[in-house]
Scaffold this active site. Structure first.
Site, PDB file in Angstrom:
ATOM      1  N   HIS A 140       9.329  31.850 -85.944  1.00 42.56           N
ATOM      2  CA  HIS A 140       8.810  33.141 -86.368  1.00 42.56           C
ATOM      3  C   HIS A 140       7.869  33.648 -85.285  1.00 42.56           C
ATOM      4  CE1 HIS A 140       7.666  36.276 -89.305  1.00 42.56           C
ATOM      5  NE2 HIS A 140       6.498  36.217 -88.680  1.00 42.56           N
ATOM      6  N   CYS A 141       8.213  34.792 -84.702  1.00 42.50           N
ATOM      7  CA  CYS A 141       7.437  35.342 -83.596  1.00 42.50           C
ATOM      8  C   CYS A 141       6.468  36.383 -84.120  1.00 42.50           C
ATOM      9  CB  CYS A 141       8.367  35.961 -82.548  1.00 42.50           C
ATOM     10  SG  CYS A 141       7.492  36.606 -81.098  1.00 42.50           S
TER      11      CYS A 141
END
Length: 330
Positions: free
Chosen positions: A112-113
């Site tokens: 998850h960025c």
């Protein structure tokens, strides 16, 4: 920079603008695309899966921990475990994982960025890789030509005189000083951006995800080989970056039928023939084997003998004596 366009080539600022637009386009595509979210099981599907699990594991004696909910799946002559997601009520496909931030299972979950505000998965990984690659090239490009600009100006009039020449945006700073500041910013940014690009290039060459690399799925103590790797860098890169994208399984225009029906039931009035719910029991008087989910107090019923004034009276309002009753008392 106009100076470089005049002295060297007009293609220098044009190429920088193209790189910037490409980086922004891939950033937006990564942020607003479906990373490969797997829909959650419907109530009927979840109940059927629970029945299958109970039939497989049997009855677990009280006090003992139930066995883990996993299924074995064979890929390229290697056993891969499919884990059960207690939130989505499904057995996750291979390489899928549940994101605690998005609260969804994502197919081929990478990470998850927070910078793009989205998960990076099977359907948007190539756009994420192109984004960090173009951003690295843009940073190197700006860093290089800033140095070229300072060097060309210094060869003519010297470095110190260059810093004092040509007022820039701020009256106390010259354009060359701003260029030197850009060089310093790009220098410290290069390490993080280029390092991240190099790390993901390494993962693409091995056909591996960040999640698998952190957990050590294929490089741990068991020394299990990656069943998804083709053993060839070119084939791995073609599969990850150039392979066909699966269609999105999300129904973005769908309506939650369950919530809609619940709202309709709550807004519809009860008819005269509707049975009233049983009287609520006191604390500790619930029947065995049943849990009390909510307490519903039925609305007061209006009898046939009530007058129109009593029918219009709100609950809790005291009755107002009529005029005829007052005259009778006197």
């Amino acid at each position: 920079c106009r100076y470089l366009a005049v002295q060297l080539s007009p293609a220098i600022p044009v190429f920088a603008a193209v790189l910037f637009l490409f980086a922004m386009a891939t950033l937006l595509r990564t942020s607003f695309s479906d990373p490969g979210v797997i829909p959650r099981a419907l109530p009927d599907e979840a109940a059927f899966i629970e029945m299958e699990i109970e039939a497989t594991n049997g009855t677990v004696p009280q006090g003992q921990r139930p066995p883990p909910r996993i299924k074995n799946f064979q890929i390229n002559n290697q056993i891969v475990k499919l884990k059960y997601c207690y939130t989505c009520k499904i057995f996750r496909p291979p390489r899928a994982s549940h994101c605690s931030i998005c609260d969804n299972c994502v197919e081929r979950f990478d990470h998850h960025c927070p910078w793009v505000g989205n998960c990076v998965g099977k359907r948007n990984y190539r756009y994420f890789y192109l984004f960090i690659l173009s951003l690295s090239l843009l940073t190197i490009y700006i860093f290089t030509f800033n140095i070229v600009y300072v060097a060309l100006k210094s060869l003519k009039i010297g470095f110190l005189n260059t810093l004092k020449e040509t007022p820039g945006t701020y009256p106390s700073m010259s354009l060359t000083v701003l260029t030197v500041l850009e060089v310093l910013i790009c220098f410290f940014t290069l390490w993080s951006v280029v390092g991240l690009t190099g790390f993901h290039t390494f993962l693409v060459a091995l056909n591996q995800t960040t999640n698998e690399d952190i957990k050590g799925s294929w490089t741990g103590k068991n020394r299990v080989q990656n069943p998804y790797s083709h053993g060839n860098i070119v084939k791995n890169c073609c599969e990850v970056l150039c392979g066909p994208l699966p269609p999105s399984v999300l129904d973005r225009r769908g309506i939650l039928q369950q919530e809609e029906s619940t709202a309709q039931e709550g807004s519809c009035p009860r008819g005269p023939g509707t049975q009233e719910p049983p009287a609520t029991q006191g604390p500790g008087q619930a029947q065995e084997g049943h849990s009390v989910l909510s307490l519903q107090v039925p609305a007061p019923c209006v009898s046939d003998t009530e007058t129109p004034e009593e029918k219009q009276r709100t609950p809790g309002e005291l009755p107002v004596p009529s005029l005829d009753a007052g005259r009778a008392e006197h």
